[in-house]
Design a protein around this motif. Sequence first.
Motif, PDB file in Angstrom:
ATOM      1  N   ASN A  85       0.817  -1.213   0.000  1.00  0.00           N
ATOM      2  CA  ASN A  85       0.000   0.000   0.000  1.00  0.00           C
ATOM      3  C   ASN A  85       0.852   1.266   0.000  1.00  0.00           C
ATOM      4  N   VAL A  86       1.951   1.251   0.737  1.00  0.00           N
ATOM      5  CA  VAL A  86       2.857   2.411   0.743  1.00  0.00           C
ATOM      6  C   VAL A  86       3.369   2.669  -0.667  1.00  0.00           C
ATOM      7  N   TRP A  87       3.799   1.605  -1.354  1.00  0.00           N
ATOM      8  CA  TRP A  87       4.368   1.794  -2.689  1.00  0.00           C
ATOM      9  C   TRP A  87       3.303   2.074  -3.735  1.00  0.00           C
ATOM     10  N   ASN A  88       2.091   1.568  -3.540  1.00  0.00           N
ATOM     11  CA  ASN A  88       1.004   1.942  -4.445  1.00  0.00           C
ATOM     12  C   ASN A  88       0.670   3.423  -4.301  1.00  0.00           C
ATOM     13  N   LEU A  89       0.713   3.956  -3.072  1.00  0.00           N
ATOM     14  CA  LEU A  89       0.489   5.385  -2.850  1.00  0.00           C
ATOM     15  C   LEU A  89       1.589   6.211  -3.517  1.00  0.00           C
ATOM     16  N   ILE A  90       2.824   5.765  -3.409  1.00  0.00           N
ATOM     17  CA  ILE A  90       3.935   6.478  -4.052  1.00  0.00           C
ATOM     18  C   ILE A  90       3.771   6.474  -5.565  1.00  0.00           C
ATOM     19  N   ILE A  91       3.349   5.338  -6.128  1.00  0.00           N
ATOM     20  CA  ILE A  91       3.090   5.272  -7.572  1.00  0.00           C
ATOM     21  C   ILE A  91       2.008   6.271  -7.948  1.00  0.00           C
TER      22      ILE A  91
END
Length: 110
Positions: A35-41
Amino acid sequence: MIYDIIIPTLPFIGGYLFTYSLYRLNLIKKAMHINVWNLIILLAFIVSGGAGFILLILLELGVSLPISPQLLYWHVELGLTLALVTIFHLHTYWKSSKKMFISEKRRSCR
């Protein structure tokens, strides 16, 4: 215009290694890491895509604003970030994404 490659990528590599380490040490769940990396994307896409869209509109209208070089710079920098985060994404989803790169015949032979 000179673009930086190392300066914007180091925090993302460090951040990914940090959240991945937290996940591997069972301090956070895999879903949190993802979820953290999906938010960054999402954020990188909004900024990069938004800057690119604004630049396209300005180009089509034949307008050159003083902010155009800065928009182009951040559009490219965040595009590089998106490319790097795509590699992280493939790492996270390797089991399902390898189906795109390895034929089913080769997978069944293993």
